[in-house]
Scaffold this motif. Structure first.
Motif, PDB file in Angstrom:
ATOM      1  N   LYS A  36     -50.280  -5.804  -8.479  1.00  0.00           N
ATOM      2  CA  LYS A  36     -51.052  -5.622  -9.645  1.00  0.00           C
ATOM      3  C   LYS A  36     -50.433  -4.430 -10.360  1.00  0.00           C
ATOM      4  N   ARG A  37     -50.188  -3.377  -9.293  1.00  0.00           N
ATOM      5  CA  ARG A  37     -49.627  -2.262  -9.910  1.00  0.00           C
ATOM      6  C   ARG A  37     -48.047  -1.770  -9.529  1.00  0.00           C
ATOM      7  N   TRP A  38     -47.657  -2.550  -8.606  1.00  0.00           N
ATOM      8  CA  TRP A  38     -46.365  -2.189  -7.993  1.00  0.00           C
ATOM      9  C   TRP A  38     -45.072  -3.139  -8.307  1.00  0.00           C
ATOM     10  N   ASN A  39     -44.215  -2.734  -8.852  1.00  0.00           N
ATOM     11  CA  ASN A  39     -42.877  -3.213  -9.014  1.00  0.00           C
ATOM     12  C   ASN A  39     -41.721  -2.832  -8.406  1.00  0.00           C
ATOM     13  N   LEU A  40     -40.820  -3.574  -7.931  1.00  0.00           N
ATOM     14  CA  LEU A  40     -39.451  -3.211  -7.520  1.00  0.00           C
ATOM     15  C   LEU A  40     -38.218  -3.563  -8.504  1.00  0.00           C
ATOM     16  N   GLU A  41     -37.471  -2.509  -8.804  1.00  0.00           N
ATOM     17  CA  GLU A  41     -36.430  -2.938  -9.755  1.00  0.00           C
ATOM     18  C   GLU A  41     -35.068  -2.612  -9.366  1.00  0.00           C
ATOM     19  N   ALA A  42     -34.004  -3.456  -9.611  1.00  0.00           N
ATOM     20  CA  ALA A  42     -32.530  -3.107  -9.317  1.00  0.00           C
ATOM     21  C   ALA A  42     -31.725  -3.124 -10.711  1.00  0.00           C
ATOM     22  N   ALA A  43     -31.031  -2.066 -10.899  1.00  0.00           N
ATOM     23  CA  ALA A  43     -30.185  -1.997 -12.043  1.00  0.00           C
ATOM     24  C   ALA A  43     -28.941  -1.578 -11.897  1.00  0.00           C
ATOM     25  N   ILE A  44     -27.841  -1.971 -12.725  1.00  0.00           N
ATOM     26  CA  ILE A  44     -26.586  -1.328 -12.779  1.00  0.00           C
ATOM     27  C   ILE A  44     -26.118  -1.048 -14.231  1.00  0.00           C
ATOM     28  N   GLY A  45     -25.484   0.050 -14.281  1.00  0.00           N
ATOM     29  CA  GLY A  45     -24.859   0.515 -15.636  1.00  0.00           C
ATOM     30  C   GLY A  45     -23.489   0.656 -15.483  1.00  0.00           C
ATOM     31  N   LEU A  46     -22.608   0.518 -16.604  1.00  0.00           N
ATOM     32  CA  LEU A  46     -21.391   0.684 -16.674  1.00  0.00           C
ATOM     33  C   LEU A  46     -21.244   1.324 -18.181  1.00  0.00           C
ATOM     34  N   GLY A  47     -20.372   2.452 -18.144  1.00  0.00           N
ATOM     35  CA  GLY A  47     -20.192   3.247 -19.417  1.00  0.00           C
ATOM     36  C   GLY A  47     -19.013   4.381 -19.398  1.00  0.00           C
ATOM     37  N   TYR A  48     -19.356   5.004 -20.345  1.00  0.00           N
ATOM     38  CA  TYR A  48     -18.087   6.238 -20.494  1.00  0.00           C
ATOM     39  C   TYR A  48     -18.801   7.644 -20.433  1.00  0.00           C
ATOM     40  N   VAL A  49     -17.969   8.477 -19.777  1.00  0.00           N
ATOM     41  CA  VAL A  49     -18.405   9.959 -19.322  1.00  0.00           C
ATOM     42  C   VAL A  49     -17.465  10.621 -19.870  1.00  0.00           C
ATOM     43  N   ARG A  50     -17.921  11.764 -20.579  1.00  0.00           N
ATOM     44  CA  ARG A  50     -16.715  12.969 -20.835  1.00  0.00           C
ATOM     45  C   ARG A  50     -17.584  14.201 -20.160  1.00  0.00           C
ATOM     46  N   ALA A  51     -16.752  14.825 -19.268  1.00  0.00           N
ATOM     47  CA  ALA A  51     -16.866  16.033 -18.698  1.00  0.00           C
ATOM     48  C   ALA A  51     -16.098  17.308 -18.893  1.00  0.00           C
ATOM     49  N   LYS A  52     -16.590  18.215 -19.160  1.00  0.00           N
ATOM     50  CA  LYS A  52     -15.863  19.686 -19.437  1.00  0.00           C
ATOM     51  C   LYS A  52     -16.168  20.461 -18.178  1.00  0.00           C
ATOM     52  N   TYR A  53     -15.134  20.902 -17.493  1.00  0.00           N
ATOM     53  CA  TYR A  53     -15.160  21.724 -16.190  1.00  0.00           C
ATOM     54  C   TYR A  53     -14.439  23.099 -16.301  1.00  0.00           C
ATOM     55  N   ASP A  54     -14.880  23.990 -15.534  1.00  0.00           N
ATOM     56  CA  ASP A  54     -14.041  25.155 -14.705  1.00  0.00           C
ATOM     57  C   ASP A  54     -13.764  24.792 -13.411  1.00  0.00           C
ATOM     58  N   ARG A  55     -12.403  24.919 -13.103  1.00  0.00           N
ATOM     59  CA  ARG A  55     -11.913  24.618 -11.708  1.00  0.00           C
ATOM     60  C   ARG A  55     -11.840  26.058 -10.861  1.00  0.00           C
ATOM     61  N   TYR A  56     -12.299  26.109  -9.566  1.00  0.00           N
ATOM     62  CA  TYR A  56     -12.296  27.329  -8.949  1.00  0.00           C
ATOM     63  C   TYR A  56     -11.447  26.941  -7.713  1.00  0.00           C
ATOM     64  N   ASP A  57     -10.987  28.114  -7.023  1.00  0.00           N
ATOM     65  CA  ASP A  57      -9.752  28.129  -5.778  1.00  0.00           C
ATOM     66  C   ASP A  57     -10.693  27.072  -4.616  1.00  0.00           C
ATOM     67  N   CYS A  58     -11.869  27.492  -4.103  1.00  0.00           N
ATOM     68  CA  CYS A  58     -12.213  26.645  -3.154  1.00  0.00           C
ATOM     69  C   CYS A  58     -13.869  26.916  -3.373  1.00  0.00           C
ATOM     70  N   PRO A  59     -14.949  26.025  -2.606  1.00  0.00           N
ATOM     71  CA  PRO A  59     -16.230  26.279  -2.624  1.00  0.00           C
ATOM     72  C   PRO A  59     -16.500  27.437  -2.454  1.00  0.00           C
ATOM     73  N   GLN A  60     -16.152  28.386  -1.634  1.00  0.00           N
ATOM     74  CA  GLN A  60     -16.855  29.528  -1.235  1.00  0.00           C
ATOM     75  C   GLN A  60     -16.322  30.830  -1.893  1.00  0.00           C
ATOM     76  N   CYS A  61     -15.128  31.064  -2.277  1.00  0.00           N
ATOM     77  CA  CYS A  61     -14.435  32.122  -2.871  1.00  0.00           C
ATOM     78  C   CYS A  61     -14.599  32.253  -4.124  1.00  0.00           C
ATOM     79  N   GLY A  62     -14.309  31.351  -5.083  1.00  0.00           N
ATOM     80  CA  GLY A  62     -14.487  31.016  -6.276  1.00  0.00           C
ATOM     81  C   GLY A  62     -13.643  31.765  -7.337  1.00  0.00           C
ATOM     82  N   GLU A  63     -12.590  31.769  -7.144  1.00  0.00           N
ATOM     83  CA  GLU A  63     -11.544  32.432  -8.131  1.00  0.00           C
ATOM     84  C   GLU A  63     -11.288  31.341  -9.258  1.00  0.00           C
ATOM     85  N   TRP A  64     -11.403  31.717 -10.254  1.00  0.00           N
ATOM     86  CA  TRP A  64     -11.169  30.734 -11.509  1.00  0.00           C
ATOM     87  C   TRP A  64      -9.585  30.209 -11.583  1.00  0.00           C
TER      88      TRP A  64
END
Length: 188
Positions: free
Chosen positions: A137-165
């Motif tokens: 009565k109140r519960w459903n199950l859903e499966a979904a898949i999506g395809l599309g486009y993403v634009r990402a802006k990033y800054d890159r750093y040396d490693c996960p720990q030290c962080g030199e740009w």
């Protein structure tokens, strides 16, 4: 002022809401990656709904691996039979921020992510197909898949720990933008 607000509230409450149907949901695939998520969906008409989901992962993993991000994803859905039951198609937007490093993502999304940390924002859009099963009565199950486009802006750093740009850039991505197996609680 208070009188005007009271009149507005009385008009809003008197609007018939019997045809509306609400649901809250969680994506079990996101849950499996320790990403906190919650979605809500509201019926707009007999065959249209509006879904809004959000997720957050703020954890730093072992060995200072990072998979931090937040995302919001609104989606308009058209149901072939009736809303909250059966096949649907839709269009969604997505956007958020991320801080990831020391891990290896599939599909070559960010090559070198194992040795570098990327921090930035992203925005995109896509198409989705899904199916929803009525479990009770109140519960459903859903499966979904999506395809599309993403634009990402990033800054890159040396490693996960030290962080030199080490520079900035943009990344364009075309591929899966949504994968969901959701458990849903329907509120009438």
């Amino acid at each position: 002022m208070m009188r005007r607000n009271l009149i507005f509230l009385m008009l809003f409450v008197s609007i018939p809401l019997f045809a509306q149907k609400w649901a809250v949901k969680t994506n079990l695939l996101y849950d499996a990656t320790a990403t906190v998520n919650l979605g809500t969906e509201v019926g707009l008409s007999p065959k249209w709904t509006l879904d809004l989901s959000g997720n957050y992962n703020g954890w730093t993993l072992s060995d200072n691996k990072k998979w931090k991000h937040w995302m919001a994803q609104p989606e308009a859905r058209y149901w072939f039979c009736e809303r909250f039951n059966g096949h649907f198609v839709g269009v969604h937007l997505l956007g958020g921020q991320y801080n990831v490093g020391g891990i290896d993502l599939p599909f070559g999304i960010y090559e070198g992510l194992k040795d570098y940390r990327y921090e930035g924002w992203y925005a995109g859009a896509g198409l989705v197909y899904g199916y929803q099963w009525v479990l009770g009565k109140r519960w459903n199950l859903e499966a979904a898949i999506g395809l599309g486009y993403v634009r990402a802006k990033y800054d890159r750093y040396d490693c996960p720990q030290c962080g030199e740009w080490r520079g900035s850039g943009y990344k364009n991505y075309l591929g899966p933008t949504k994968a969901a197996i959701s458990i849903i609680y329907v509120i009438k």
